[in-house]
Design an enzyme around this catalytic site. Structure first.
Site, PDB file in Angstrom:
ATOM      1  N   ASP A   7      71.155   0.225  51.606  1.00 36.36           N
ATOM      2  CA  ASP A   7      71.556   1.578  52.000  1.00 36.36           C
ATOM      3  C   ASP A   7      71.253   1.755  53.486  1.00 36.36           C
ATOM      4  O   ASP A   7      70.147   2.140  53.851  1.00 36.36           O
ATOM      5  CB  ASP A   7      70.774   2.600  51.163  1.00 36.36           C
ATOM      6  CG  ASP A   7      71.106   4.027  51.550  1.00 36.36           C
ATOM      7  OD1 ASP A   7      72.238   4.276  52.006  1.00 36.36           O
ATOM      8  OD2 ASP A   7      70.234   4.905  51.397  1.00 36.36           O
ATOM      9  N   GLU A  67      76.568   0.817  50.256  1.00 29.15           N
ATOM     10  CA  GLU A  67      77.199   2.122  50.035  1.00 29.15           C
ATOM     11  C   GLU A  67      78.334   2.329  51.031  1.00 29.15           C
ATOM     12  O   GLU A  67      78.229   1.933  52.188  1.00 29.15           O
ATOM     13  CB  GLU A  67      76.147   3.226  50.195  1.00 29.15           C
ATOM     14  CG  GLU A  67      76.551   4.523  49.521  1.00 29.15           C
ATOM     15  CD  GLU A  67      75.372   5.496  49.404  1.00 29.15           C
ATOM     16  OE1 GLU A  67      74.712   5.506  48.363  1.00 29.15           O
ATOM     17  OE2 GLU A  67      75.139   6.242  50.367  1.00 29.15           O
ATOM     18  N   ASP A 139      65.206   6.046  50.231  1.00 27.23           N
ATOM     19  CA  ASP A 139      66.240   5.097  50.671  1.00 27.23           C
ATOM     20  C   ASP A 139      66.184   3.780  49.888  1.00 27.23           C
ATOM     21  O   ASP A 139      67.211   3.155  49.636  1.00 27.23           O
ATOM     22  CB  ASP A 139      66.118   4.842  52.184  1.00 27.23           C
ATOM     23  CG  ASP A 139      66.461   6.098  52.981  1.00 27.23           C
ATOM     24  OD1 ASP A 139      67.640   6.469  53.015  1.00 27.23           O
ATOM     25  OD2 ASP A 139      65.531   6.721  53.532  1.00 27.23           O
TER      26      ASP A 139
END
Lengths: 159, 159
Positions: A7, A67, A139
């Site tokens: 991420d 992502e 995260d």
């Protein structure tokens, strides 16, 4: 199959590694990469790239999952995120790994069952699904959620 | 001092290398990196990164000079450019090189003497300044122009 989820954000890059086995999904490792606030962009790129490459070489994942970029930010921040995402994504082809992308919506639906789930719900579900003693930081949880999402859905198209 | 200029675009990444000597600026090499149109993003990142790293290792430049991103494009294209620019810029800290950024305006003013110069004027001036037999292709000319701009102005701040 070992899955590395990433991420990449403008300040923090989360990562999480799981193994999909016949018996279920096992947690291997997670963490967050935080270049210091005063770093120039090129140094932040180096830190994200080198940390991830070390993890890839040590854990030998079969795929990298990342992502999709969420467009609802200012352009300057999106471009910075693009640089960091590029440096992170680059580790995959250098080691012959395919890259898969999932949107935040897909990840939330796969992990929480609800596309508008909040950070805390994701952290809670990641902890529960992977039998962790405590919820990972936000995260790293997002990165683990992405890896879990791929373990569940197994997309076909690479990025 | 050997200067590597890079102009990373969404389709083509131009590069150019010059040497600043007491006698003037010498042309060493230029070219364009063109990932094939059907490539996934991760493969394009790999191609740009590996080609530039090979050039850095072979030519051993002292600095990397790169154009600032021009915001007048659609967001999707800016983000793609961010990824490629990140992969290109990353080569510098991996080999201990400082990175300098110049805007298209600064480059044009340094090379053509006119901030709104067109591509062809840049190609023409690059050819003349470096004593080349013919003008290099547009993206390689932009990269050489950036290297020339740095040789002339020698910025202080790194990126």
């Amino acid at each position: 199959m070992i899955i590395l989820g990433i991420d990449p954000g403008t300040r923090v890059t989360g990562y999480g590694i799981v193994e999909k086995t016949p018996g279920g999904i096992l947690h291997l490792e997670h963490g967050e990469i935080r270049p210091s606030r005063g770093s120039v962009l090129s140094e932040s790129l180096r830190m994200v790239f080198e940390t991830l490459l070390e993890i890839v070489d040590r854990r030998k994942p079969d795929v990298l999952v990342i992502e999709t970029i969420f467009y609802g930010k200012n352009v300057k921040s999106l471009i910075r995120q693009g640089h960091l995402r590029g440096a992170a994504m680059l580790t995959a082809p250098l080691r012959g790994l395919p890259v898969y992308e999932y949107s935040p919506l897909e990840v939330k639906q796969a992990v929480v069952g609800y596309g508008r789930a909040e950070k805390r719900q994701i952290q809670h579900m990641v902890k529960a699904l992977l039998n962790l003693p405590s919820p990972p930081p936000a995260d790293a949880s997002d990165a683990l959620a992405m890896a879990i999402c791929h373990a569940h859905t197994m997309k076909k198209e690479t990025a």
